[in-house]
Motif scaffolding. Sequence first.
Motif, PDB file in Angstrom:
ATOM      1  N   GLU A   1       0.740  -1.210   0.006  1.00  0.00           N
ATOM      2  CA  GLU A   1       0.077  -0.088  -0.026  1.00  0.00           C
ATOM      3  C   GLU A   1       0.968   1.356   0.084  1.00  0.00           C
ATOM      4  O   GLU A   1       0.400   2.142  -0.811  1.00  0.00           O
ATOM      5  CB  GLU A   1      -0.781   0.143   1.199  1.00  0.00           C
ATOM      6  CG  GLU A   1      -2.047   1.070   1.273  1.00  0.00           C
ATOM      7  CD  GLU A   1      -3.365   0.558   1.589  1.00  0.00           C
ATOM      8  OE1 GLU A   1      -4.256   1.052   1.246  1.00  0.00           O
ATOM      9  OE2 GLU A   1      -3.360  -0.573   2.260  1.00  0.00           O
ATOM     10  N   LEU A   2       2.103   1.334   0.658  1.00  0.00           N
ATOM     11  CA  LEU A   2       2.820   2.361   0.971  1.00  0.00           C
ATOM     12  C   LEU A   2       3.623   2.566  -0.526  1.00  0.00           C
ATOM     13  O   LEU A   2       4.038   3.637  -0.892  1.00  0.00           O
ATOM     14  CB  LEU A   2       3.850   2.307   2.082  1.00  0.00           C
ATOM     15  CG  LEU A   2       3.193   2.162   3.380  1.00  0.00           C
ATOM     16  CD1 LEU A   2       4.072   2.431   4.480  1.00  0.00           C
ATOM     17  CD2 LEU A   2       2.135   3.513   3.541  1.00  0.00           C
TER      18      LEU A   2
ATOM     19  N   TYR B   1       2.753   7.252  -6.498  1.00  0.00           N
ATOM     20  CA  TYR B   1       1.951   8.082  -7.006  1.00  0.00           C
ATOM     21  C   TYR B   1       2.472   9.406  -6.695  1.00  0.00           C
ATOM     22  O   TYR B   1       2.159  10.478  -7.714  1.00  0.00           O
ATOM     23  CB  TYR B   1       0.499   7.872  -6.360  1.00  0.00           C
ATOM     24  CG  TYR B   1      -0.584   8.924  -6.587  1.00  0.00           C
ATOM     25  CD1 TYR B   1      -0.966   9.258  -7.873  1.00  0.00           C
ATOM     26  CD2 TYR B   1      -0.965   9.871  -5.453  1.00  0.00           C
ATOM     27  CE1 TYR B   1      -1.972  10.089  -7.999  1.00  0.00           C
ATOM     28  CE2 TYR B   1      -1.713  11.051  -5.871  1.00  0.00           C
ATOM     29  CZ  TYR B   1      -2.386  11.286  -6.947  1.00  0.00           C
ATOM     30  OH  TYR B   1      -3.331  12.136  -7.286  1.00  0.00           O
ATOM     31  N   TYR B   2       2.835   9.866  -5.490  1.00  0.00           N
ATOM     32  CA  TYR B   2       3.385  11.136  -5.233  1.00  0.00           C
ATOM     33  C   TYR B   2       4.597  11.372  -5.933  1.00  0.00           C
ATOM     34  O   TYR B   2       4.862  12.747  -6.202  1.00  0.00           O
ATOM     35  CB  TYR B   2       3.695  10.782  -3.816  1.00  0.00           C
ATOM     36  CG  TYR B   2       2.344  11.287  -2.691  1.00  0.00           C
ATOM     37  CD1 TYR B   2       1.184  11.755  -3.203  1.00  0.00           C
ATOM     38  CD2 TYR B   2       2.191  10.684  -1.662  1.00  0.00           C
ATOM     39  CE1 TYR B   2       0.078  11.894  -2.524  1.00  0.00           C
ATOM     40  CE2 TYR B   2       1.148  10.905  -0.737  1.00  0.00           C
ATOM     41  CZ  TYR B   2       0.052  11.519  -1.324  1.00  0.00           C
ATOM     42  OH  TYR B   2      -1.240  11.496  -0.550  1.00  0.00           O
ATOM     43  N   VAL B   3       5.425  10.458  -6.098  1.00  0.00           N
ATOM     44  CA  VAL B   3       6.544  10.813  -7.089  1.00  0.00           C
ATOM     45  C   VAL B   3       5.982  11.300  -8.412  1.00  0.00           C
ATOM     46  O   VAL B   3       6.743  12.295  -8.974  1.00  0.00           O
ATOM     47  CB  VAL B   3       7.318   9.805  -7.074  1.00  0.00           C
ATOM     48  CG1 VAL B   3       8.377   9.883  -8.198  1.00  0.00           C
ATOM     49  CG2 VAL B   3       8.220   9.504  -5.675  1.00  0.00           C
ATOM     50  N   MET B   4       5.212  10.705  -9.035  1.00  0.00           N
ATOM     51  CA  MET B   4       4.653  11.032 -10.554  1.00  0.00           C
ATOM     52  C   MET B   4       4.079  12.468 -10.418  1.00  0.00           C
ATOM     53  O   MET B   4       3.992  13.098 -11.159  1.00  0.00           O
ATOM     54  CB  MET B   4       3.662   9.954 -11.037  1.00  0.00           C
ATOM     55  CG  MET B   4       4.571   8.702 -11.290  1.00  0.00           C
ATOM     56  SD  MET B   4       6.214   8.727 -11.785  1.00  0.00           S
ATOM     57  CE  MET B   4       5.828   9.536 -13.614  1.00  0.00           C
TER      58      MET B   4
ATOM     59  N   ARG C   1      -7.292  -2.321 -11.162  1.00  0.00           N
ATOM     60  CA  ARG C   1      -6.890  -3.746 -10.338  1.00  0.00           C
ATOM     61  C   ARG C   1      -6.499  -3.479  -9.179  1.00  0.00           C
ATOM     62  O   ARG C   1      -6.929  -4.047  -8.130  1.00  0.00           O
ATOM     63  CB  ARG C   1      -5.772  -4.462 -11.331  1.00  0.00           C
ATOM     64  CG  ARG C   1      -5.388  -5.717 -10.711  1.00  0.00           C
ATOM     65  CD  ARG C   1      -4.442  -6.598 -11.663  1.00  0.00           C
ATOM     66  NE  ARG C   1      -4.558  -7.972 -11.288  1.00  0.00           N
ATOM     67  CZ  ARG C   1      -3.995  -9.102 -11.795  1.00  0.00           C
ATOM     68  NH1 ARG C   1      -3.760  -8.827 -13.300  1.00  0.00           N
ATOM     69  NH2 ARG C   1      -4.068 -10.387 -11.409  1.00  0.00           N
ATOM     70  N   LEU C   2      -5.833  -2.502  -8.947  1.00  0.00           N
ATOM     71  CA  LEU C   2      -5.263  -1.926  -7.637  1.00  0.00           C
ATOM     72  C   LEU C   2      -6.497  -1.678  -6.495  1.00  0.00           C
ATOM     73  O   LEU C   2      -6.206  -1.838  -5.420  1.00  0.00           O
ATOM     74  CB  LEU C   2      -4.146  -0.825  -7.517  1.00  0.00           C
ATOM     75  CG  LEU C   2      -2.854  -1.083  -8.188  1.00  0.00           C
ATOM     76  CD1 LEU C   2      -1.935   0.184  -8.300  1.00  0.00           C
ATOM     77  CD2 LEU C   2      -1.930  -2.084  -7.368  1.00  0.00           C
ATOM     78  N   SER C   3      -7.365  -0.951  -7.164  1.00  0.00           N
ATOM     79  CA  SER C   3      -8.397  -0.359  -6.506  1.00  0.00           C
ATOM     80  C   SER C   3      -9.217  -1.667  -5.778  1.00  0.00           C
ATOM     81  O   SER C   3      -9.988  -1.081  -4.888  1.00  0.00           O
ATOM     82  CB  SER C   3      -9.404   0.400  -7.136  1.00  0.00           C
ATOM     83  OG  SER C   3      -9.908  -0.263  -8.357  1.00  0.00           O
TER      84      SER C   3
ATOM     85  N   LEU D   1      -7.183   3.830  -2.610  1.00  0.00           N
ATOM     86  CA  LEU D   1      -6.653   4.952  -3.453  1.00  0.00           C
ATOM     87  C   LEU D   1      -7.182   6.119  -3.576  1.00  0.00           C
ATOM     88  O   LEU D   1      -7.370   6.839  -4.401  1.00  0.00           O
ATOM     89  CB  LEU D   1      -6.574   4.354  -4.849  1.00  0.00           C
ATOM     90  CG  LEU D   1      -6.115   2.907  -5.324  1.00  0.00           C
ATOM     91  CD1 LEU D   1      -6.193   2.661  -6.885  1.00  0.00           C
ATOM     92  CD2 LEU D   1      -4.628   2.650  -4.883  1.00  0.00           C
ATOM     93  N   SER D   2      -7.892   6.406  -2.235  1.00  0.00           N
ATOM     94  CA  SER D   2      -8.826   7.761  -2.372  1.00  0.00           C
ATOM     95  C   SER D   2      -7.757   9.028  -2.229  1.00  0.00           C
ATOM     96  O   SER D   2      -8.339   9.919  -2.346  1.00  0.00           O
ATOM     97  CB  SER D   2      -9.446   7.676  -0.976  1.00  0.00           C
ATOM     98  OG  SER D   2      -8.577   7.810   0.212  1.00  0.00           O
ATOM     99  N   TYR D   3      -6.499   8.943  -2.005  1.00  0.00           N
ATOM    100  CA  TYR D   3      -5.530  10.113  -2.058  1.00  0.00           C
ATOM    101  C   TYR D   3      -5.486  10.417  -3.709  1.00  0.00           C
ATOM    102  O   TYR D   3      -4.746  11.419  -3.706  1.00  0.00           O
ATOM    103  CB  TYR D   3      -4.262   9.785  -1.285  1.00  0.00           C
ATOM    104  CG  TYR D   3      -3.606   8.444  -1.875  1.00  0.00           C
ATOM    105  CD1 TYR D   3      -2.970   8.281  -2.929  1.00  0.00           C
ATOM    106  CD2 TYR D   3      -3.702   7.087  -1.076  1.00  0.00           C
ATOM    107  CE1 TYR D   3      -2.438   6.971  -3.392  1.00  0.00           C
ATOM    108  CE2 TYR D   3      -3.393   6.081  -1.671  1.00  0.00           C
ATOM    109  CZ  TYR D   3      -2.438   5.942  -2.645  1.00  0.00           C
ATOM    110  OH  TYR D   3      -2.156   4.685  -3.083  1.00  0.00           O
ATOM    111  N   ILE D   4      -5.777   9.703  -4.451  1.00  0.00           N
ATOM    112  CA  ILE D   4      -5.725  10.260  -6.033  1.00  0.00           C
ATOM    113  C   ILE D   4      -6.991  10.849  -6.335  1.00  0.00           C
ATOM    114  O   ILE D   4      -8.004  10.481  -6.307  1.00  0.00           O
ATOM    115  CB  ILE D   4      -5.532   8.705  -6.726  1.00  0.00           C
ATOM    116  CG1 ILE D   4      -4.329   7.588  -6.507  1.00  0.00           C
ATOM    117  CG2 ILE D   4      -5.516   9.191  -8.295  1.00  0.00           C
ATOM    118  CD1 ILE D   4      -4.308   6.615  -7.258  1.00  0.00           C
TER     119      ILE D   4
END
Length: 465
Positions: free
Chosen positions: A178-179, A185-188, A256-258, A263-266
């Motif tokens: 999860e991390l 995501y945060y890097v991109m 797939r990940l969801s 993934l609510s931070y997206i």
Amino acid sequence: MEKFLWGTATASYQCEGAWDEDGRVESMWDNYLHNNNLEDGDVASDHYHRFKEDIKYMKDGGHNTYRFSLAWPRIIKNINGDVNPKGIEFYHKVIDECIANGITPFVTIYHWDLPQFLEEKGGWINKETVEAYIHYVNVVFREFGKKVKHFVTFNEPRYFIFSGYKIGNYPPALQNTELTIKGSYYVMLANARAISEYKKLNLDGKIGIVHSFAPVFGVDDTLETKIAMRNADNFMNNWILDTAAKGEIPIDLLTRLSTKYNLSYITPEDMKIIKENTVDFIGLNYYARALVKPYTEGETTLIVNNAGSSAKGSSKVIIKEWFEQVFDPASKYTEWDTEVYPRGLYEGIMMVHNKYNLPIYITENGVASYEDVSGNELINDDYRIEFLNDHIAAILNAKDEGADVKGYYIWSTMDLYSWKNGCKKRYGLIAVDWENGLVRKPKKSYFWFKKVCESNGKIIDRRNV
């Protein structure tokens, strides 16, 4: 006509040394290595004190470019974002020395050495690190943007995120899927926001990202293998390259990940930024392909050989229900389990060219070995010359097919501290005698590459590639 860039590459933590000099603060790597009593980069190749000597070797070796990274902990000294003038002064000197010697600086803004003061607040799983990064890149752009025409936001997001948060062999040494997703995501997002900041300044240059590229090949042409290949491509490549070049995180990956992860931070706001701020070029670090087959059984396993010959054959990649990576028994492998497969570079370049139609730089390519550099005789590294020749031939073949490849960087300029592999894993065209005052000794490959540079690749033997 724009000149082709021929050069070599380094990274700040791996070559600079001077880890606590002139206001540089602790990085996550300093903290991790010191606290675990591991071989560190406190001195490394001492590039901090010897950069003029090293750049002269580049010039004398025919290089017309140098890819290097800035050390965030040398430029920003605390959580408040205060700038260290000594760090700024050092990089101005390096850039000016390059330009004075006819060498184009190709500058990576982040090559893994996060300040420890940010790691203590969560590192890349904390969105505040994105804000700190944007402050840092603005300092970089304003200080160096008029001199530097090629900036890289991040070196190998996949590698440092997966190693730090999933495999656990690099700091912060976590093993949490999860991390891993959140950090990715945060890097991109930080990449896209940095591009936005760069464009606002209307500087006369280009900005891109560098990816640890593993072009995906399948063991056969069955439907099951093609599905495994798509899963592997999402895992290895697409979440970086699609996001950076097209502004789109692969929808099948997110779907797939969801099903298993939050993934609510997206957010739509972030996705708009990502969509609107894409790279000018793509940097590819190529060492080997990924040969995959459909998943059969077993838990997710990610084992990286950081021990060399003593652990040869120990590397293993299984992503449960996604794919398995396999060894090709017909291929040659290095002591660190890296497949030697030049054809994969040609195929990979064409994949990237056809999919994104952007300028491409091969920002790292090289081969490591154990080498005795203690004597005075010329270090004969014919195996490296053969490796480099065949990979450059692959690039030239791709250029002939229409791929817009604009530069090639050998990893590495000189022997470096090679992260968890220590200093025995030697990549350099120039040896560093760690036991004899860090004396520089050009290897046979250095003189061979000089001829490649000066002939613009015309001496490359392309018959067997």
